[in-house]
Scaffold this motif. Structure first.
Motif, PDB file in Angstrom:
ATOM      1  N   GLN A  50       0.825  -1.192   0.000  1.00 52.36           N
ATOM      2  CA  GLN A  50       0.000   0.000   0.000  1.00 52.36           C
ATOM      3  C   GLN A  50       0.877   1.267   0.000  1.00 52.36           C
ATOM      4  OE1 GLN A  50      -3.144  -0.147   2.866  1.00 52.36           O
ATOM      5  NE2 GLN A  50      -4.380   1.213   1.604  1.00 52.36           N
ATOM      6  N   SER A  51       1.982   1.206   0.745  1.00 52.25           N
ATOM      7  CA  SER A  51       2.933   2.344   0.719  1.00 52.25           C
ATOM      8  C   SER A  51       3.522   2.530  -0.680  1.00 52.25           C
ATOM      9  CB  SER A  51       4.052   2.103   1.748  1.00 52.25           C
ATOM     10  OG  SER A  51       3.531   2.036   3.053  1.00 52.25           O
ATOM     11  N   GLU A  52       3.853   1.401  -1.297  1.00 56.22           N
ATOM     12  CA  GLU A  52       4.390   1.471  -2.664  1.00 56.22           C
ATOM     13  C   GLU A  52       3.362   2.050  -3.630  1.00 56.22           C
ATOM     14  OE1 GLU A  52       6.335  -1.479  -6.074  1.00 56.22           O
ATOM     15  OE2 GLU A  52       5.901  -2.245  -4.050  1.00 56.22           O
ATOM     16  N   ALA A  53       2.070   1.650  -3.450  1.00 50.67           N
ATOM     17  CA  ALA A  53       1.006   2.180  -4.301  1.00 50.67           C
ATOM     18  C   ALA A  53       0.827   3.678  -4.093  1.00 50.67           C
ATOM     19  CB  ALA A  53      -0.295   1.431  -4.011  1.00 50.67           C
ATOM     20  N   ASP A  54       0.990   4.139  -2.838  1.00 51.95           N
ATOM     21  CA  ASP A  54       0.881   5.573  -2.565  1.00 51.95           C
ATOM     22  C   ASP A  54       1.991   6.350  -3.285  1.00 51.95           C
ATOM     23  OD1 ASP A  54      -1.321   5.122  -1.002  1.00 51.95           O
ATOM     24  OD2 ASP A  54      -0.200   5.107   0.899  1.00 51.95           O
ATOM     25  N   ALA A  55       3.223   5.782  -3.305  1.00 50.51           N
ATOM     26  CA  ALA A  55       4.334   6.438  -4.013  1.00 50.51           C
ATOM     27  C   ALA A  55       4.077   6.492  -5.525  1.00 50.51           C
ATOM     28  CB  ALA A  55       5.636   5.696  -3.711  1.00 50.51           C
ATOM     29  N   ILE A  56       3.501   5.358  -6.027  1.00 45.30           N
ATOM     30  CA  ILE A  56       3.179   5.345  -7.459  1.00 45.30           C
ATOM     31  C   ILE A  56       2.117   6.393  -7.770  1.00 45.30           C
ATOM     32  CG2 ILE A  56       2.134   3.953  -9.287  1.00 45.30           C
ATOM     33  CD1 ILE A  56       3.460   1.498  -8.045  1.00 45.30           C
ATOM     34  N   LEU A  57       1.138   6.518  -6.896  1.00 35.51           N
ATOM     35  CA  LEU A  57       0.089   7.530  -7.095  1.00 35.51           C
ATOM     36  C   LEU A  57       0.668   8.940  -7.114  1.00 35.51           C
ATOM     37  CD1 LEU A  57      -2.863   8.402  -7.277  1.00 35.51           C
ATOM     38  CD2 LEU A  57      -2.978   8.282  -4.768  1.00 35.51           C
ATOM     39  N   ARG A  58       1.564   9.206  -6.169  1.00 33.95           N
ATOM     40  CA  ARG A  58       2.184  10.537  -6.109  1.00 33.95           C
ATOM     41  C   ARG A  58       2.947  10.848  -7.399  1.00 33.95           C
ATOM     42  NH1 ARG A  58       5.049   9.520  -2.170  1.00 33.95           N
ATOM     43  NH2 ARG A  58       3.560  10.107  -0.549  1.00 33.95           N
TER      44      ARG A  58
END
Length: 473
Positions: free
Chosen positions: A408-416
């Motif tokens: 989920q943290s990785e997905a947040d970075a991808i979103l940013r």
């Protein structure tokens, strides 16, 4: 546990801000280059052009006219063309300088050899030929020589020519041959213009020839010096002026009005037929048409302001634009005379069109280059989207809360990173919409999986994880 490496294990994607800075720099450089080219083009198009004009001899009326024109041009703030006089020994030397390309303009006599690269710009002045015989001197005990009343009677006489130029001697010979007088049978004596009056008073010749403007002070003084003992000079008419002009196109038939050189008594008493020739301002063929057109326009504009202070300027006339003119007219002067002088847009429309085409090409190249700079970012974003879809599938089977939090943290970075790419134009709105659907599905999958894991006993979670690890081995 996951189908791909974590974000921390991937190489850091290029920053969109750095790509934007590169694009901004390239755009700014292109704009500055275009502005610089436009400014340079305007400067070179509108900067003053200095033309070298050959004129002589020293202290001549021609030199005085050119000096006054030069000063007037320099005093005009908006003067595009300026003059730099090059003093010569006379019209022949001036013509030679023009022919050799060492002068841009020259003052020449129309009855001399005209350089092949010379084209007429203006007629500086017209000159008339004056032939006269002084009154016979009164002598005691001596029989006076027969009076000369016609040009044909000049055989065996001494003829004085005012001025040192050989052109006046050649002119006299043309006249004598027209009347059947062999030039070898006359004695020709030349006098400098400043010594002519004294030589005439001392009776150095039997007849005299002078060539100059109708109101020439040199000619008037010479004629006045020839009057003696109350007698009046006899003016010899050139009745065959039309025939001479027909055989020698540089000459024209003309007249000397009665009283031109004095009115008490009238000199001459009646109109006298003669021939005339012109002094021309000519330009070298290589001088730009636009430059000569501007020079001609300035010349005739200044003539109006100078003629009150300097009357000789009033004699400047437009050139002969006929195709059979003795001296072909320069295209720039012809454009001014005919009212067809080209405007700035007329002269540079082709360059402007090509500049617009170049700008269009530069715009296309800039758009391609901007796309090229964003290529890496688009590729990274595509790989991140694929990674998100892989994590979506992994999250549905994951048995570790820690792994789900890490994904989920990785997905947040991808979103940013994706939102930054969209902000800087790397990806389109449609791509962002598809990505939002994928990220929403991922978060739903994680939330569902976490809820399921939290409802299962810990021993069952461990068993499920071991079973899945064995299956993947």
């Amino acid at each position: 546990m996951t189908d791909g490496p974590l974000l921390s294990e991937q190489p850091a994607p290029p920053s969109p801000r750095s790509a934007k800075r590169r694009l901004t720099f390239v755009t700014l450089a292109g704009v500055l280059a275009i502005v610089g080219a436009l400014v340079a083009g305007y400067y070179f198009a509108m900067r003053p052009v200095t033309l070298r004009i050959a004129v002589g001899p020293a202290n001549s009326d021609d030199l005085k006219v050119v000096q006054n024109l030069t000063q007037a041009f320099n005093n005009q703030r908006n003067s595009v063309v300026r003059l730099r006089p090059v003093q010569t020994d006379g019209a022949v030397a001036s013509a030679n300088l023009l022919g050799e390309g060492k002068a841009d303009l020259a003052i020449i006599r129309g009855d001399l050899d005209v350089p092949k690269n010379a084209q007429a710009v203006a007629t500086l002045r017209k000159n008339v030929v004056v032939l006269w015989v002084p009154p016979a001197a009164k002598t005691k005990g001596r029989k006076a020589a027969p009076a000369v009343t016609k040009i044909g009677q000049l055989a065996g006489r001494r003829i004085g020519v005012v001025g040192r130029t050989q052109a006046n001697v050649n002119l006299l010979k043309v006249i004598l041959r027209q009347y059947g007088v062999d030039p070898a049978k006359v004695e020709i004596v030349q006098f400098p213009a400043n010594e002519a009056a004294e030589a005439i008073r001392n009776q150095k010749a039997d007849a005299y020839l002078a060539a100059g403007p109708v109101n020439s002070k040199i000619t008037a003084d010479a004629i006045a010096a020839s009057a003696r003992d109350g007698g009046t000079p006899k003016f010899l008419a050139i009745d065959s002026a039309e025939a001479i002009a027909q055989n020698h196109p540089a000459y024209e038939a003309s007249e000397i009005p009665a009283g031109t050189f004095g009115s008490a008594p009238s000199r001459p008493e009646e109109e006298v037929k003669t021939i005339s020739f012109s002094h021309h301002i000519v330009a070298r063929r290589g001088v730009a048409e636009s430059t000569v057109a501007i020079f001609t326009r300035q010349l005739f504009a200044i003539r109006q302001t100078l003629k009150n202070e300097f009357p000789l300027a009033a004699k400047i006339e437009t050139p002969d634009t006929d195709k059979d003119a003795t001296i072909p007219v320069h295209p720039g002067a012809a454009a001014f005379v005919d009212g067809e002088e080209k405007t700035f847009l007329d002269r540079y429309s082709d360059y402007i069109w090509w500049a617009l085409m170049a700008l269009s090409a530069m715009g296309s190249a800039g758009a391609w280059f901007a796309g090229y700079l964003k290529k890496d970012e688009r590729n990274v974003n595509t790989s991140q989207r694929d990674r998100l879809l892989d994590m979506l599938a992994t999250a549905r089977q994951c048995d570790s809360m820690e792994e789900l939090d890490q994904m989920q943290s990785e997905a947040d970075a991808i979103l940013r990173h994706t939102l930054l790419c969209y902000e800087h134009g790397t990806i389109e709105e449609g791509t962002l919409t598809a990505f939002n659907i994928a990220i929403e599905q991922f978060h739903n999958a994680v939330a569902d999986r976490k809820a399921l894991l939290m409802s299962m006993p810990q021993n069952l979670q461990r068993a499920s994880a071991q079973f899945r690890a064995a299956s993947n081995a």
